[in-house]
Write a protein that holds these residues in place. Structure first.
Motif, PDB file in Angstrom:
ATOM      1  N   GLU A  48     -34.688  -4.934  15.498  1.00 33.83           N
ATOM      2  CA  GLU A  48     -35.347  -3.901  15.981  1.00 33.83           C
ATOM      3  C   GLU A  48     -36.051  -2.902  15.042  1.00 33.83           C
ATOM      4  O   GLU A  48     -36.915  -2.395  15.316  1.00 33.83           O
ATOM      5  N   SER A  49     -35.630  -2.821  13.736  1.00 27.98           N
ATOM      6  CA  SER A  49     -36.124  -2.097  12.853  1.00 27.98           C
ATOM      7  C   SER A  49     -36.349  -2.594  11.474  1.00 27.98           C
ATOM      8  O   SER A  49     -35.538  -3.588  11.046  1.00 27.98           O
ATOM      9  N   PHE A  50     -37.109  -1.909  10.595  1.00 30.58           N
ATOM     10  CA  PHE A  50     -37.050  -2.150   9.083  1.00 30.58           C
ATOM     11  C   PHE A  50     -36.678  -0.987   8.380  1.00 30.58           C
ATOM     12  O   PHE A  50     -37.381  -0.076   8.694  1.00 30.58           O
ATOM     13  N   THR A  51     -36.025  -1.079   7.409  1.00 31.03           N
ATOM     14  CA  THR A  51     -35.792   0.166   6.282  1.00 31.03           C
ATOM     15  C   THR A  51     -36.626  -0.410   5.203  1.00 31.03           C
ATOM     16  O   THR A  51     -36.478  -1.236   4.343  1.00 31.03           O
ATOM     17  N   LEU A  52     -37.415   0.766   4.698  1.00 33.40           N
ATOM     18  CA  LEU A  52     -38.064   0.676   3.479  1.00 33.40           C
ATOM     19  C   LEU A  52     -37.891   1.585   2.478  1.00 33.40           C
ATOM     20  O   LEU A  52     -38.067   2.863   2.941  1.00 33.40           O
ATOM     21  N   GLY A  53     -37.530   1.411   1.374  1.00 36.45           N
ATOM     22  CA  GLY A  53     -37.371   2.445   0.353  1.00 36.45           C
ATOM     23  C   GLY A  53     -38.631   2.629  -0.528  1.00 36.45           C
ATOM     24  O   GLY A  53     -39.021   1.660  -0.987  1.00 36.45           O
ATOM     25  N   LEU A  54     -39.054   3.862  -0.769  1.00 32.06           N
ATOM     26  CA  LEU A  54     -40.135   4.345  -1.343  1.00 32.06           C
ATOM     27  C   LEU A  54     -39.939   4.834  -2.804  1.00 32.06           C
ATOM     28  O   LEU A  54     -39.438   5.680  -2.941  1.00 32.06           O
ATOM     29  N   ALA A  55     -40.679   3.959  -3.671  1.00 32.85           N
ATOM     30  CA  ALA A  55     -40.429   4.456  -5.060  1.00 32.85           C
ATOM     31  C   ALA A  55     -41.459   5.592  -5.382  1.00 32.85           C
ATOM     32  O   ALA A  55     -42.531   5.796  -4.894  1.00 32.85           O
ATOM     33  N   THR A  56     -41.116   6.191  -6.543  1.00 34.17           N
ATOM     34  CA  THR A  56     -41.811   7.336  -6.953  1.00 34.17           C
ATOM     35  C   THR A  56     -42.691   6.840  -8.260  1.00 34.17           C
ATOM     36  O   THR A  56     -42.660   5.513  -8.495  1.00 34.17           O
ATOM     37  N   GLY A  57     -43.531   7.498  -8.623  1.00 34.54           N
ATOM     38  CA  GLY A  57     -44.652   7.376  -9.608  1.00 34.54           C
ATOM     39  C   GLY A  57     -45.930   6.710  -9.055  1.00 34.54           C
ATOM     40  O   GLY A  57     -46.218   6.465  -7.957  1.00 34.54           O
ATOM     41  N   ASN A  58     -47.044   6.441  -9.875  1.00 33.86           N
ATOM     42  CA  ASN A  58     -48.135   6.065  -9.766  1.00 33.86           C
ATOM     43  C   ASN A  58     -48.298   4.591  -9.459  1.00 33.86           C
ATOM     44  O   ASN A  58     -49.167   4.207  -8.822  1.00 33.86           O
ATOM     45  N   ILE A  64     -45.571  -6.675   3.757  1.00 40.27           N
ATOM     46  CA  ILE A  64     -45.985  -6.899   5.134  1.00 40.27           C
ATOM     47  C   ILE A  64     -45.304  -8.245   5.650  1.00 40.27           C
ATOM     48  O   ILE A  64     -44.689  -8.182   6.772  1.00 40.27           O
ATOM     49  N   ASP A  65     -45.518  -9.545   4.730  1.00 41.19           N
ATOM     50  CA  ASP A  65     -44.852 -10.530   5.306  1.00 41.19           C
ATOM     51  C   ASP A  65     -43.164 -10.470   5.561  1.00 41.19           C
ATOM     52  O   ASP A  65     -42.751 -10.807   6.777  1.00 41.19           O
ATOM     53  N   ASN A  66     -42.601  -9.593   4.484  1.00 38.12           N
ATOM     54  CA  ASN A  66     -41.271  -9.399   4.785  1.00 38.12           C
ATOM     55  C   ASN A  66     -40.943  -8.403   5.988  1.00 38.12           C
ATOM     56  O   ASN A  66     -40.014  -8.748   6.776  1.00 38.12           O
ATOM     57  N   ILE A  67     -41.609  -7.406   6.328  1.00 40.54           N
ATOM     58  CA  ILE A  67     -41.666  -6.558   7.517  1.00 40.54           C
ATOM     59  C   ILE A  67     -41.682  -7.329   8.471  1.00 40.54           C
ATOM     60  O   ILE A  67     -40.745  -7.121   9.606  1.00 40.54           O
ATOM     61  N   ASN A  68     -42.750  -8.183   8.790  1.00 40.69           N
ATOM     62  CA  ASN A  68     -42.923  -9.082   9.891  1.00 40.69           C
ATOM     63  C   ASN A  68     -41.662 -10.094  10.225  1.00 40.69           C
ATOM     64  O   ASN A  68     -41.513 -10.296  11.236  1.00 40.69           O
ATOM     65  N   GLU A  69     -41.308 -10.564   9.075  1.00 38.79           N
ATOM     66  CA  GLU A  69     -40.262 -11.434   9.027  1.00 38.79           C
ATOM     67  C   GLU A  69     -39.002 -10.780   9.942  1.00 38.79           C
ATOM     68  O   GLU A  69     -38.344 -11.510  10.691  1.00 38.79           O
ATOM     69  N   VAL A  70     -38.727  -9.601   9.224  1.00 35.07           N
ATOM     70  CA  VAL A  70     -37.611  -8.881   9.856  1.00 35.07           C
ATOM     71  C   VAL A  70     -37.698  -8.546  11.081  1.00 35.07           C
ATOM     72  O   VAL A  70     -36.719  -8.593  11.832  1.00 35.07           O
ATOM     73  N   LEU A  71     -38.752  -7.995  11.196  1.00 34.63           N
ATOM     74  CA  LEU A  71     -38.935  -7.556  12.843  1.00 34.63           C
ATOM     75  C   LEU A  71     -39.087  -8.511  13.660  1.00 34.63           C
ATOM     76  O   LEU A  71     -38.803  -8.115  15.185  1.00 34.63           O
ATOM     77  N   LYS A  72     -38.843  -9.894  13.619  1.00 32.08           N
ATOM     78  CA  LYS A  72     -38.858 -10.909  14.432  1.00 32.08           C
ATOM     79  C   LYS A  72     -37.387 -10.953  14.920  1.00 32.08           C
ATOM     80  O   LYS A  72     -37.079 -11.379  15.994  1.00 32.08           O
ATOM     81  N   ARG A  73     -36.455 -10.614  13.959  1.00 31.51           N
ATOM     82  CA  ARG A  73     -35.111 -10.770  14.243  1.00 31.51           C
ATOM     83  C   ARG A  73     -34.473  -9.414  14.633  1.00 31.51           C
ATOM     84  O   ARG A  73     -33.311  -9.452  15.223  1.00 31.51           O
ATOM     85  N   ILE A  76     -40.384   1.030  11.606  1.00 36.38           N
ATOM     86  CA  ILE A  76     -40.136   1.330  10.079  1.00 36.38           C
ATOM     87  C   ILE A  76     -39.514   2.655   9.783  1.00 36.38           C
ATOM     88  O   ILE A  76     -40.036   3.694  10.561  1.00 36.38           O
ATOM     89  N   THR A  77     -38.271   2.596   9.281  1.00 38.32           N
ATOM     90  CA  THR A  77     -37.732   3.769   8.916  1.00 38.32           C
ATOM     91  C   THR A  77     -37.879   3.852   7.330  1.00 38.32           C
ATOM     92  O   THR A  77     -37.580   3.003   6.603  1.00 38.32           O
ATOM     93  N   SER A  78     -38.264   4.955   6.707  1.00 33.35           N
ATOM     94  CA  SER A  78     -38.395   4.898   5.075  1.00 33.35           C
ATOM     95  C   SER A  78     -37.598   6.167   4.629  1.00 33.35           C
ATOM     96  O   SER A  78     -37.207   7.084   5.438  1.00 33.35           O
ATOM     97  N   PHE A  79     -37.231   5.818   3.337  1.00 34.45           N
ATOM     98  CA  PHE A  79     -36.758   6.941   2.737  1.00 34.45           C
ATOM     99  C   PHE A  79     -36.946   6.995   1.265  1.00 34.45           C
ATOM    100  O   PHE A  79     -37.560   5.896   0.761  1.00 34.45           O
ATOM    101  N   ASN A  80     -37.241   7.941   0.641  1.00 29.54           N
ATOM    102  CA  ASN A  80     -37.700   8.236  -0.781  1.00 29.54           C
ATOM    103  C   ASN A  80     -36.241   8.033  -1.605  1.00 29.54           C
ATOM    104  O   ASN A  80     -35.328   8.584  -1.317  1.00 29.54           O
ATOM    105  N   LEU A  81     -36.651   7.256  -2.577  1.00 33.90           N
ATOM    106  CA  LEU A  81     -35.649   6.807  -3.555  1.00 33.90           C
ATOM    107  C   LEU A  81     -35.169   8.193  -4.414  1.00 33.90           C
ATOM    108  O   LEU A  81     -33.830   8.265  -4.907  1.00 33.90           O
ATOM    109  N   ASP A  82     -35.862   9.154  -4.441  1.00 37.19           N
ATOM    110  CA  ASP A  82     -35.586  10.428  -5.392  1.00 37.19           C
ATOM    111  C   ASP A  82     -36.595  11.436  -4.935  1.00 37.19           C
ATOM    112  O   ASP A  82     -37.479  11.030  -4.161  1.00 37.19           O
ATOM    113  N   GLU A  83     -36.008  12.643  -5.461  1.00 40.40           N
ATOM    114  CA  GLU A  83     -36.914  13.611  -5.180  1.00 40.40           C
ATOM    115  C   GLU A  83     -36.552  14.750  -6.345  1.00 40.40           C
ATOM    116  O   GLU A  83     -35.422  14.558  -6.901  1.00 40.40           O
TER     117      GLU A  83
END
Length: 105
Positions: free
Chosen positions: A34-44, A23-32, A67-74
């Motif tokens: 327009e968007s933030f890209t988040l890679g989402l990992a698999t597993g528990n 969250i800190d990273n998201i907010n820091e980037v969004l200050k500078r 925020i734009t997200s993408f899954n790292l695998d499928e």
């Protein structure tokens, strides 16, 4: 960049600390930017993180609309006639992400 090792009490505390860092990273980037890209990992391992992120987004801690997200695998070879059917298959990672994060937003 040096590694930082954080000691936590348990899984939920680790998830909460990790969410705070994200969250800190998201907010820091969004200050500078327009968007933030988040890679989402698999597993528990990230499931607690996802729950804390959803809770924070719902409380207004950050703007998930930027925020734009993408899954790292499928998984490959899931049954279905098209991509949407495969994405909604109960064993797909896409379906997992809907259950664990997106539906909570």
């Amino acid at each position: 960049m040096p590694f930082r090792i954080l000691i936590t009490r348990d899984f939920d505390h680790m998830s909460e600390v990790a969410a705070g860092l994200v969250i800190d990273n998201i907010n820091e980037v969004l200050k500078r930017k327009e968007s933030f890209t988040l890679g989402l990992a698999t597993g528990n391992s990230p499931t607690g993180l996802y729950k804390h992120l959803a809770k924070a987004a719902n409380s207004g801690a950050f703007d998930c609309g930027r925020i734009t997200s993408f899954n790292l695998d499928e998984y490959i070879g899931l049954p279905g006639d098209n991509a949407q059917q495969r994405a909604l298959h109960p064993e797909s990672y896409s379906f997992f992400m809907i259950q664990e994060l997106f539906a909570l937003l």
